[in-house]
Design an enzyme around this catalytic site. Sequence first.
Site, PDB file in Angstrom:
ATOM      1  CB  ALA A  12      -0.886   0.063   1.161  1.00  0.00           C
ATOM      2  CG  LEU A  16      -1.244  -0.322  -8.624  1.00  0.00           C
ATOM      3  CD1 LEU A  16      -1.537   0.239  -9.920  1.00  0.00           C
ATOM      4  CD2 LEU A  16      -1.123  -1.722  -8.629  1.00  0.00           C
ATOM      5  CG  HIS A 214      -2.885  -5.490 -22.007  1.00  0.00           C
ATOM      6  ND1 HIS A 214      -3.433  -5.747 -20.881  1.00  0.00           N
ATOM      7  CD2 HIS A 214      -1.558  -4.745 -21.517  1.00  0.00           C
ATOM      8  CE1 HIS A 214      -2.908  -5.465 -19.853  1.00  0.00           C
ATOM      9  NE2 HIS A 214      -1.799  -4.576 -20.280  1.00  0.00           N
TER      10      HIS A 214
END
Length: 440
Positions: A12, A16, A214
């Site tokens: 955290a 990101l 992707h």
Amino acid sequence: MPKNIAIVVLGASGDLAKRKLIPALSRLYEKNEIDNCTAIIGSGRSEFDDTSFRNRFDISPEFARLLSYHRGMKGLKEYIEKKGNFSRIIFFMAIPPVAYASTAEELAAEGFGPNSYLIIEKPFGYDYQSAHTLNHRLARHFDETHIFRIDHYLAKEAVQNILVFRFANSLFYPVWNSKYIDSIQIQAFETLGVENRGAYFDNSGIIRDMIQNHLIQLLCLLTMEAPVSLDAEDVRNQKINILKSIEVRDCCRYQYLGYLDEKGVAPDSTTETYAEMKLSINNFRWAGTPIHIRTGKALNRKGTEIGLKFKKVPRLLFNAADILEPNKIVFKIQPSEGIVIDTISKTPGGGIQLSNANLAFCYRNSFKAEIPEAYQRLLLDAIRGDRTLFVGAEETEVSWKKFEPSLGKGKLKYYRKGEVPGPGLTDDWIDFEKYISVCE
């Protein structure tokens, strides 16, 4: 919507969480998709108290009250239990990919059990064997239905609309095959180089970073058969059928000049920053239709598009001189989402003069509602337990099997920043730049 959810962001203190995850959760809170019974817990190696952790983010005081911080893995289960009796604990692994398996094992050792769920980012492995090993290690402690592998391209509204466009419109479904479609073309361009990701990218390359995940996911949605339902497993089974049918016909690899001077890049690196591939899908629907994919960094513009070029009309009537452009359908995935159908029309006035005319559907013009950011949608689906937009274990492994033979193979060519390399494997590319202004 499940109640009493705990969302734990592992890593955290990283970029990101700050740029994407906490802002996405904040938007879900603003839209009442998560409520005050939700606990959002940051976990990492950095030293924060609750206040200093909350102050890292530009969020409302009301949402900030949901956030707290626990340092490290030890004691995390007890810490969460003191906050409440949660029906579902979701762990988002915002950590380096090399730590996915060991972190899952630490969570299991800490005592997290059947009510625990994992969200992991790509890359899912470095090649087939590493992907298989990762999936096997995760499966020792967590059921596959509790693992959410993110491919954020699948959460883009323009991508999700591909299936609706294909299967909800009788106008298009009958012609979606090799009898009418001459070629399928996918491109994803970036203007930036590797920037501060040199060390990661140099061990990856554009085929691993973009094509194997992707862009192949886009191809699957574009070409798969209709699933019997929108259940996650039914959709996934059809994508796997396409993946098994793909054959890589050819591949060209390029590297932009100056790449070797980027921070973190090996001085003798042969990593590609641009690649062009020719594929085929060996099934009855698509046999004989060439598929071209190109993607890279440090190019002339930023954008992702999918194009279907239809076969020419016969050399009769309006096309006796064989000069008419074939019809095209262009899916604009980003930055300006939309769908363009390129047709031929009569120019107003005397005589018969023909010209190209576009029929365009643009998201921003058609809908007033905000287009959700990808992580916002993916986090909400994970909270709901909907795995439709997430990638399954078998998908990852089949995809690696198909593209592993192309990794690092073939002579490397070079290009200047701001230019598109070529000539490549075809000179019949759709002029996607023609549609740049549509939907802007």
